[in-house]
Scaffold this motif. Structure first.
Motif, short mmCIF file in Angstrom:
data_model
loop_
_atom_site.label_atom_id
_atom_site.label_comp_id
_atom_site.label_asym_id
_atom_site.label_seq_id
_atom_site.Cartn_x
_atom_site.Cartn_y
_atom_site.Cartn_z
N ASP A 1 -11.06 -150.20 -13.82
CA ASP A 1 -11.84 -150.73 -15.02
C ASP A 1 -11.21 -151.99 -15.41
O ASP A 1 -10.11 -152.27 -15.71
CB ASP A 1 -11.68 -150.05 -16.14
CG ASP A 1 -12.68 -150.40 -17.28
OD1 ASP A 1 -13.98 -150.30 -17.34
OD2 ASP A 1 -12.17 -150.99 -18.44
N LYS A 2 -11.94 -153.17 -15.18
CA LYS A 2 -11.12 -154.42 -15.23
C LYS A 2 -10.80 -154.91 -16.77
O LYS A 2 -9.71 -155.37 -16.62
CB LYS A 2 -12.21 -155.55 -14.97
CG LYS A 2 -13.56 -155.87 -15.95
CD LYS A 2 -14.16 -157.04 -15.32
CE LYS A 2 -15.16 -157.23 -16.43
NZ LYS A 2 -16.18 -158.52 -16.18
N GLN A 3 -11.58 -154.17 -17.79
CA GLN A 3 -10.95 -154.47 -19.15
C GLN A 3 -9.71 -153.72 -19.37
O GLN A 3 -8.91 -154.48 -20.05
CB GLN A 3 -12.26 -153.95 -20.10
CG GLN A 3 -13.27 -154.90 -20.19
CD GLN A 3 -14.36 -154.43 -19.34
OE1 GLN A 3 -14.18 -153.68 -18.50
NE2 GLN A 3 -15.38 -155.57 -19.19
N ALA A 4 -9.86 -152.42 -18.94
CA ALA A 4 -8.66 -151.45 -19.10
C ALA A 4 -7.41 -152.23 -18.26
O ALA A 4 -6.08 -152.32 -19.12
CB ALA A 4 -8.59 -150.31 -18.79
N ALA B 1 -6.93 -155.56 -17.35
CA ALA B 1 -6.53 -156.58 -18.08
C ALA B 1 -5.62 -156.38 -19.34
O ALA B 1 -4.59 -157.13 -19.40
CB ALA B 1 -7.74 -157.73 -18.19
N LYS B 2 -6.15 -155.65 -20.16
CA LYS B 2 -5.23 -155.21 -21.23
C LYS B 2 -3.87 -154.71 -20.89
O LYS B 2 -3.11 -155.00 -21.45
CB LYS B 2 -6.19 -154.29 -22.05
CG LYS B 2 -5.35 -153.88 -23.49
CD LYS B 2 -6.46 -152.97 -24.20
CE LYS B 2 -5.39 -152.62 -25.50
NZ LYS B 2 -6.52 -151.59 -26.40
N SER C 1 -6.21 -163.70 -16.87
CA SER C 1 -7.57 -164.57 -17.11
C SER C 1 -8.42 -164.11 -15.64
O SER C 1 -9.53 -164.29 -15.91
CB SER C 1 -7.01 -166.01 -17.27
OG SER C 1 -6.38 -165.86 -18.60
N GLU D 1 -10.07 -160.84 -16.32
CA GLU D 1 -11.00 -160.90 -17.28
C GLU D 1 -12.29 -161.82 -16.92
O GLU D 1 -13.40 -161.46 -17.40
CB GLU D 1 -10.34 -161.47 -18.34
CG GLU D 1 -9.31 -160.47 -19.12
CD GLU D 1 -8.69 -161.16 -20.28
OE1 GLU D 1 -8.24 -160.41 -20.98
OE2 GLU D 1 -8.60 -162.56 -20.53
N SER D 2 -12.26 -162.74 -16.28
CA SER D 2 -13.47 -163.50 -15.66
C SER D 2 -14.37 -163.03 -14.71
O SER D 2 -15.35 -163.55 -14.38
CB SER D 2 -12.99 -164.83 -15.28
OG SER D 2 -12.33 -164.88 -13.97
N SER E 1 -1.94 -157.21 -19.40
CA SER E 1 -1.29 -158.55 -20.49
C SER E 1 -0.08 -157.72 -21.35
O SER E 1 0.60 -158.63 -21.93
CB SER E 1 -2.45 -158.80 -21.46
OG SER E 1 -2.91 -157.54 -22.25
N ASP F 1 -19.54 -157.85 -13.15
CA ASP F 1 -19.56 -156.72 -12.68
C ASP F 1 -19.71 -156.50 -11.32
O ASP F 1 -19.36 -155.45 -10.73
CB ASP F 1 -20.53 -155.87 -13.56
CG ASP F 1 -20.17 -154.48 -13.31
OD1 ASP F 1 -19.32 -153.92 -13.87
OD2 ASP F 1 -21.24 -153.75 -12.81
#
Length: 608
Positions: free
Chosen positions: A509-512, A514-515, A541, A544-545, A518, A548
């Motif tokens: 999952d890209k959001q998980a 990236a977080k 970054s 995040e960019s 970071s 989907d």
């Protein structure tokens, strides 16, 4: 001869007189290209077209003589290499929403018979013909059974003609496993190429009853239902287009070389040679509702009524002699009747069903009679036996655990690297020594991060944005147990690293991801782009960019297996290395299944 029960009476001597027609109707025909394909025996070639259509007239008369009329036989025509002849007629039907006989709908139906290369193709619009035609194809030739002089195209021939090397878009699957609340009786799958979507574990107890597939050779998408000997394509814009498409399909049948190979991996296959006496001790029976079948045999009203009746019924089974069953039918916990289901099995695994000792209780004789007819017809009827056999839709299957085949691997040349060394002692030297970590860093362009350590997301996170679609990969690395060129296969070498790969699937999952990246602060985190060090925030970054529409991939780098050792084990029929390969394939296929279920690819890299 197939037992007909009450499903079709002999042709009436009072059948409607067919009147001759003109060929003017031909110019306006735009039929759907849906064909029942057959071979003909015992009828001269020059009589086959007319005989087909007159037999359809007899079937309609037997179905309900007083509600069909106006049978008009058009002249025979030769068109783009096929001989073609049509019949049209009218049928009166009463709407299902009233019992007032003053409301009558009038339907016009068309039947077309096409002759090419000793094959016959039938097209008909009347849904009430589907059941009788299908039964006639299964019956032995009998002058009292219309169309019984036709025989179906074998399943293997239809597979070879229409599905070989194709891309399956829709699959109708029926189960041959014991019924369970945790597993579906049947399912319909849809996708761009379903052979890659089939589950090597769950789907091995299903067989394909029908398919819709893109045929590369014919350059069309075609539907195939072997049990109905039927193929369908699309609506024709003219009779000429219909004739051309029919010629194309018949030619494919004529040119096909029947093979025992099934078109789809992992699925159950019908028994081709069987000793009928071995099928014993039946313990379970069910009927698949007709709205789940690929080729409903009746009109929509009857299909829905039968589905509701089947879902309300409960079939209690006792084993009788051989494959026969004593069946008690209940509705709402009360018995509505009992019968003995006689199960006749031929050596090619085909099944005929007949009811005897029929005893209704009087509680609901109409429902009992209809369920008895459905049992005898056999469409969607599933029977399980303690002998390990299963009957589904009038065919015997043998349930057994096949060898799992795993092909999602890639071989790489690791010469110059130490295949036993996972990572350098000093991680600041990643890419400058001969460990597997160095191999990853040296061979992967694009964005790359090392996340080695406790609670790691993967040994490496790789993002490649240079292709048609971005690819986000979680790479897990493990050193080989031996660096000898002739090392044997090992399952244990892959167990830990494969487990790590599966448990970290959440980080696709890209959001998980990236977080999580970071917040990475440990000294064992390193970041590169095209081999050059970059700041962590640059990679975060880039992730995040992402939209989907990117490829999610899990990669295991473990060079213990060599392609030479794998190939030798695969060629062996038995022995310890064959067993190891079977176990390794099962382990890796299980990981592939977990990844695939979340929409991710799974790949293993081992040594060339």
């Amino acid at each position: 001869m197939v037992d007909k029960g009450n499903q079709m009476t002999p042709p009436s001597k009072r059948s409607q007189q067919i009147r001759p027609g003109t060929d003017t109707l031909y110019s306006s025909l735009t039929p759907f290209i849906s064909l029942t394909l057959a071979n003909a025996t015992g009828v001269p070639t020059d009589e086959q077209l007319e005989r087909c259509l007159k037999d359809i007239n007899l079937i309609c008369a037997a179905e309900d003589e007083n509600r069909t009329s106006g049978f008009t036989l058009l002249p025979s025509q030769r068109l783009v290499g096929v001989q073609i002849r049509a019949l049209w007629y009218k049928r009166e039907v009463y709407p299902s929403w009233t019992d007032d006989g003053n409301f009558v709908d009038l339907q016009h139906h068309l039947a077309i018979a096409v002759l090419r290369k000793s094959h016959l193709a039938l097209h008909f619009t009347d849904p009430k013909l589907k059941g009788p035609v299908r039964l006639a194809l299964l019956a032995e030739s009998n002058p009292d059974i219309p169309l019984s002089w036709l025989s179906p195209i074998p399943r293997s021939t239809m597979s070879a003609a229409f599905l070989e090397n194709g891309q399956a878009k829709t699959l109708w699957l029926s189960g041959v496993h014991r019924r369970s609340a945790t597993k579906a009786d049947a399912k319909i799958l849809a996708g761009p190429d379903l052979d890659y979507s089939l589950d090597p574990f769950d789907d091995q107890s299903f067989y394909w009853s029908a398919a819709r597939s893109r045929n590369a050779k014919l350059e069309i998408t075609i539907g195939v239902s072997p049990k109905a000997s039927r193929a369908w394509v699309s609506k024709a814009k003219s009779l000429k287009e219909f004739a051309m498409s029919t010629a194309l399909l018949v030619d494919a049948i004529s040119d096909a070389k029947a093979t025992n190979a099934e078109p789809f991996r992992f699925l159950a296959v019908p028994a081709e040679i069987i000793d009928p006496s071995k099928v014993v001790s039946g313990y379970d029976l069910s009927i698949l509702p007709p709205d789940m079948l690929d080729d409903g045999e009746e009109d929509v009203e009857t299909t829905n009524a039968d589905a509701a009746l089947i879902l309300a019924a409960n079939f209690l089974v006792e084993s009788a002699k051989g494959a026969d069953l004593i069946v008690t039918i209940e509705i709402n916990g009360e018995a509505i009747g009992a019968l003995t289901l006689k199960v006749a099995i031929s050596r090619d695994g085909k099944v005929k069903l007949k009811a005897s000792d029929v005893v209704p209780t009087g509680l609901d004789d109409e429902a009992f009679d209809r369920l008895r007819a459905l049992l005898v017809r056999g469409a969607g009827v599933n029977i399980r036996y303690d002998s390990g056999h299963s009957i589904s839709d009038r065919q015997v299957y043998v349930i057994r655990m096949p060898r799992i085949d795993f092909r999602e691997y890639e071989t790489q040349d690791f010469s110059g690297y130490c295949v036993k060394q996972e990572k350098p002692k000093d991680l600041t030297k990643i890419g400058r020594e001969k460990s597997l970590f160095c191999w990853v860093q040296n061979t992967h362009t694009g964005w790359l991060a090392c996340d080695d350590g406790a609670n790691e997301k993967a040994d490496f996170i790789h993002l490649d944005v240079g292709g048609h679609r971005p690819v986000l990969s979680l790479i897990h690395v493990k050193g080989a147990k031996s660096d000898k060129a002739g090392r044997n296969l090992s399952v244990a070498a892959y167990e830990v690293v494969t487990g790590q790969a599966v448990k970290n699937l959440q980080w696709l999952d890209k959001q998980a991801l990236a977080k999580g990246l970071s917040q990475a602060v440990r000294a064992t985190n390193y970041w590169w782009k095209d081999g050059q060090p970059v700041k962590k925030d640059d990679l975060v970054s880039a992730i995040e960019s992402l939209g989907d529409n990117f490829v999610r991939r899990v990669v295991v780098v473990q060079p213990h297996v060599t392609e030479n050792a794998r190939a030798k084990a695969e060629a062996a029929k038995k022995g310890v290395n064959r067993l190891r390969l079977d176990q390794l394939n099962t382990l890796l296929a299980s990981a592939w299944r977990s990844c695939n279920g979340l929409g991710a690819e799974f790949k293993v890299i081992w040594a060339a």
